[in-house]
Design a protein around this motif. Structure first.
Motif, PDB file in Angstrom:
ATOM      1  N   TRP A   4      16.813 -15.783  72.759  1.00 49.05           N
ATOM      2  CA  TRP A   4      16.547 -14.602  72.301  1.00 49.05           C
ATOM      3  C   TRP A   4      17.639 -14.744  70.695  1.00 49.05           C
ATOM      4  CZ3 TRP A   4      17.839 -11.269  77.486  1.00 49.05           C
ATOM      5  CH2 TRP A   4      17.064 -11.500  78.004  1.00 49.05           C
ATOM      6  N   GLN A   5      16.704 -14.012  69.273  1.00 51.00           N
ATOM      7  CA  GLN A   5      17.611 -13.993  68.404  1.00 51.00           C
ATOM      8  C   GLN A   5      18.204 -12.763  68.573  1.00 51.00           C
ATOM      9  OE1 GLN A   5      15.480 -13.962  64.779  1.00 51.00           O
ATOM     10  NE2 GLN A   5      16.825 -13.877  63.759  1.00 51.00           N
ATOM     11  N   ILE A   6      19.484 -12.962  68.157  1.00 47.31           N
ATOM     12  CA  ILE A   6      20.998 -12.516  68.245  1.00 47.31           C
ATOM     13  C   ILE A   6      21.595 -11.797  66.951  1.00 47.31           C
ATOM     14  CG2 ILE A   6      21.426 -12.156  70.497  1.00 47.31           C
ATOM     15  CD1 ILE A   6      23.841 -13.690  70.310  1.00 47.31           C
ATOM     16  N   ASN A  12      33.722  -5.319  67.338  1.00 52.25           N
ATOM     17  CA  ASN A  12      33.626  -4.849  68.407  1.00 52.25           C
ATOM     18  C   ASN A  12      32.363  -4.839  68.743  1.00 52.25           C
ATOM     19  OD1 ASN A  12      34.045  -2.195  70.097  1.00 52.25           O
ATOM     20  ND2 ASN A  12      32.779  -1.039  69.069  1.00 52.25           N
ATOM     21  N   GLU A  13      31.086  -5.681  68.533  1.00 51.96           N
ATOM     22  CA  GLU A  13      29.869  -5.584  69.021  1.00 51.96           C
ATOM     23  C   GLU A  13      29.908  -7.066  69.650  1.00 51.96           C
ATOM     24  OE1 GLU A  13      26.727  -3.818  65.137  1.00 51.96           O
ATOM     25  OE2 GLU A  13      27.268  -5.935  65.169  1.00 51.96           O
ATOM     26  N   PHE A  69      18.671  -7.658  79.028  1.00 53.10           N
ATOM     27  CA  PHE A  69      17.131  -7.479  78.497  1.00 53.10           C
ATOM     28  C   PHE A  69      18.172  -6.624  77.815  1.00 53.10           C
ATOM     29  CE2 PHE A  69      14.528  -5.871  75.523  1.00 53.10           C
ATOM     30  CZ  PHE A  69      13.641  -7.076  75.418  1.00 53.10           C
ATOM     31  N   THR A  70      17.567  -5.717  78.600  1.00 50.62           N
ATOM     32  CA  THR A  70      17.787  -4.102  78.791  1.00 50.62           C
ATOM     33  C   THR A  70      19.757  -3.710  78.203  1.00 50.62           C
ATOM     34  OG1 THR A  70      16.261  -3.965  80.933  1.00 50.62           O
ATOM     35  CG2 THR A  70      18.288  -1.856  79.938  1.00 50.62           C
ATOM     36  N   GLU A  74      20.239  -3.920  72.602  1.00 50.24           N
ATOM     37  CA  GLU A  74      20.530  -3.470  70.982  1.00 50.24           C
ATOM     38  C   GLU A  74      21.278  -5.017  69.514  1.00 50.24           C
ATOM     39  OE1 GLU A  74      24.606  -1.764  70.276  1.00 50.24           O
ATOM     40  OE2 GLU A  74      24.793  -2.050  72.398  1.00 50.24           O
ATOM     41  N   TYR A  75      21.494  -5.846  70.264  1.00 51.89           N
ATOM     42  CA  TYR A  75      21.842  -7.039  69.185  1.00 51.89           C
ATOM     43  C   TYR A  75      20.549  -7.934  69.541  1.00 51.89           C
ATOM     44  CZ  TYR A  75      26.168  -5.272  71.409  1.00 51.89           C
ATOM     45  OH  TYR A  75      26.969  -4.430  71.668  1.00 51.89           O
ATOM     46  N   ILE A  76      19.525  -7.684  70.393  1.00 51.94           N
ATOM     47  CA  ILE A  76      18.035  -8.478  70.403  1.00 51.94           C
ATOM     48  C   ILE A  76      17.234  -8.376  68.993  1.00 51.94           C
ATOM     49  CG2 ILE A  76      17.011  -9.392  71.752  1.00 51.94           C
ATOM     50  CD1 ILE A  76      18.164  -9.424  73.719  1.00 51.94           C
ATOM     51  N   LYS A  77      17.617  -9.095  67.841  1.00 48.21           N
ATOM     52  CA  LYS A  77      16.753  -8.442  67.401  1.00 48.21           C
ATOM     53  C   LYS A  77      15.007  -8.528  67.058  1.00 48.21           C
ATOM     54  CE  LYS A  77      18.272 -10.447  62.747  1.00 48.21           C
ATOM     55  NZ  LYS A  77      18.307 -11.292  62.090  1.00 48.21           N
TER      56      LYS A  77
END
Length: 77
Positions: A4-6, A12-13, A69-70, A74-77
């Motif tokens: 997965w592209q992140i 903070n992220e 994944f869930t 928010e970090y997965i493109k």
């Protein structure tokens, strides 16, 4: 296998991302597009380093941990 592209842009992220990945027993890695760099997705130092690799950075694993994944959506493109 997952790939997965992140995208992580702030400390903070990165802290939240590492906090999530460390909850899983599976081996999780982050690597750049041509696979010349690879670090543990559970390593704070590694994840900070990965921000220098350019725009295409991927989370990889042999198997997909249930719920990952869930939690990381928010970090997965």
């Amino acid at each position: 296998m997952i790939k997965w592209q992140i995208e992580l842009n702030t400390m903070n992220e990165i802290q939240k991302f590492v906090g999530i990945t460390t909850k899983y027993k599976e081996d999780l890695f982050v690597e750049n597009e041509d696979k010349t760099f690879r670090v543990s997705a559970k390593s704070m130092m590694g994840m900070i380093y990965s921000t220098e690799w350019g725009s295409k950075v991927y989370l990889t694993a042999e198997t997909e941990p249930k719920g990952l994944f869930t939690e990381l959506s928010e970090y997965i493109k």
